[in-house]
Design a protein around this motif. Structure first.
Motif, short mmCIF file in Angstrom:
data_model
loop_
_atom_site.label_atom_id
_atom_site.label_comp_id
_atom_site.label_asym_id
_atom_site.label_seq_id
_atom_site.Cartn_x
_atom_site.Cartn_y
_atom_site.Cartn_z
N LYS A 154 0.84 -1.20 0.00
CA LYS A 154 0.00 0.00 0.00
C LYS A 154 0.87 1.25 0.00
CE LYS A 154 -4.39 1.63 1.61
NZ LYS A 154 -5.70 1.23 2.08
N ARG A 155 1.99 1.19 0.77
CA ARG A 155 2.87 2.36 0.83
C ARG A 155 3.54 2.61 -0.51
NH1 ARG A 155 6.70 1.01 5.37
NH2 ARG A 155 5.51 -0.91 5.56
N SER A 158 1.05 3.76 -3.17
CA SER A 158 0.64 5.13 -2.93
C SER A 158 1.75 6.09 -3.39
CB SER A 158 0.32 5.30 -1.44
OG SER A 158 0.69 6.55 -0.97
N TYR A 162 1.39 9.11 -6.28
CA TYR A 162 1.73 10.52 -6.12
C TYR A 162 2.70 10.97 -7.20
CZ TYR A 162 -0.80 10.96 -1.81
OH TYR A 162 -1.81 11.02 -0.90
N SER A 178 -3.74 12.82 2.90
CA SER A 178 -5.01 12.12 2.75
C SER A 178 -6.09 13.16 2.99
CB SER A 178 -5.10 10.99 3.76
OG SER A 178 -4.99 11.53 5.05
N MET A 234 -8.76 0.90 -5.18
CA MET A 234 -7.67 1.87 -5.13
C MET A 234 -7.26 2.29 -6.54
SD MET A 234 -5.11 1.01 -2.06
CE MET A 234 -3.74 0.38 -2.98
#
Ligand code: UDP
Ligand code: MG
Length: 336
Positions: A154-155, A158, A162, A178, A234
């Motif tokens: 997930k990190r 993400s 970005y 967030s 996601m």
């Protein structure tokens, strides 16, 4: 020079005003299947409100985003005791961003704070957010310091999002932001003017401007329940955010078109040159290769255009972004 001095004077006046103000603060949290988190969230918020009782008044706006569990029953039960809690129930699941929008439309504060309803965003940060508003910031964003609360995947994903988002758009997003932020009423009013079919608050807040500060916080583990953002959702969210803020994907075709035309031109010149030297270039295989490559590219571009066309289609339909089926009223603490 004179202008700079005037600006500074204005800023100082704003800071002075906010230092002594007693703002009405609305805390908005969307909740979707968070039955186990409602009471802990409200108590944690109340504890913070208690600490800030001398300097601000608070209301909480909870938006039940069409939960299938007993979230709404919990919310209503708590609202009977907690006067500053106002609750909305959406007619079905409209998604996190729309739920947030519904909540924001129903705030009455001079300042609003948005946060998740699963206690991953610590209410203990609220005093710091408010202190920075008093220093004259209209947006106080937060940036998560994530030491393993989210999975490595997930990190990483993400981080990748970005990066791609910043490359494709003119809006600068900070890594790890967030929807945990404070906004002054004027920022809120600007956001409520957006007619986006699919709100992407992070992008919208960066887009509107205003004086902004970002403070770090430590991401907390989910209090109870599970994430509502599995991989598929996601990816959809990320794609939708890019379509909202960038038209670069639509223009990629122009670049590929130029590139392939150039290559085709070079190949053709070579074939013709060989022909005049008496050599016929064999190679239906390479022809087929090129044709299938181009077809692949063509379909990708067609699909990309489809994303934007479908967005236009949705915008023309102009359907509401959320529908409220039930609500309870709340009030600011000092209005009692
Ligand atoms: N949420 C919502 N509607 C949805 C999905 C999520 O209101 O369709 C809420 C959810 O209850 C939570 C917040 O949005 O308060 C963030 O969701 P989650 O914690 O599942 O996301 P994560 O923190 O895992 O990225
Ligand atoms: Mg969460």
């Amino acid at each position: 020079m004179k202008q700079a001095a005037a600006n500074e004077e204005n800023r100082q006046r704003l800071v002075d005003q906010r230092q002594t103000a007693r703002p009405r603060v609305s805390v908005v949290a969307p909740v979707y299947n968070e039955q186990g988190n409602i009471r802990p969230l409200i108590s944690a918020l109340q504890e913070v409100f208690q600490r800030l009782a001398d300097e601000a008044d608070f209301e909480i706006v909870l938006v039940d985003d069409g939960s299938a569990d007993s979230t709404w029953a919990e919310v209503v039960a708590v609202a009977a005791d907690v006067l500053e809690l106002k609750a909305l129930r959406l007619s079905r699941n409209f998604g996190h961003q729309n739920a947030l929008l519904a909540g924001l439309f129903n705030t009455e504060g001079d300042v609003v704070i948005t946060m998740d309803g699963d206690l991953q965003h610590p209410p203990e940060l609220i005093p710091e957010l408010l202190a920075n508003w008093r220093l004259g910031y209209d947006v106080v964003n937060t940036e998560r310091v994530d030491i393993g609360e989210n999975s490595l995947f997930k990190r990483k994903s993400s981080h990748f999002f970005y990066h791609v988002f910043s490359r494709l758009t003119e809006v600068r997003l900070t890594q790890g932001t967030s929807d945990f932020r404070l906004m002054d009423k004027k920022v809120l009013n600007s956001l409520l003017m957006f007619n986006d079919v699919r709100m992407f608050f992070r992008g919208a807040v960066a887009w509107v401007g205003f004086s902004t500060l970002t403070v770090p916080y430590r991401l907390q583990p989910r209090h109870s329940g599970t994430t509502k953002y599995p991989l598929k959702r996601m990816l959809g969210f990320a794609g939708s955010a890019i379509v909202s803020f960038s038209t670069v994907p639509l223009k990629i075709g122009i670049f590929i078109g130029f590139l392939t035309s150039l290559l085709a031109f070079a190949e053709l010149s070579w074939v013709i040159a060989q022909y005049f030297r008496g050599i016929t270039v064999p190679g239906w295989a390479s022809t087929l290769g090129i044709v299938s490559l181009l077809f692949g590219v063509l379909f990708i571009l067609l699909g990309t255009m489809g994303l934007y066309v479908s967005r236009i289609h949705e915008a023309l339909q102009g359907r509401p972004r959320f529908l409220i089926s039930e609500s309870t009223s709340g009030r600011f603490l000092n209005d009692r």
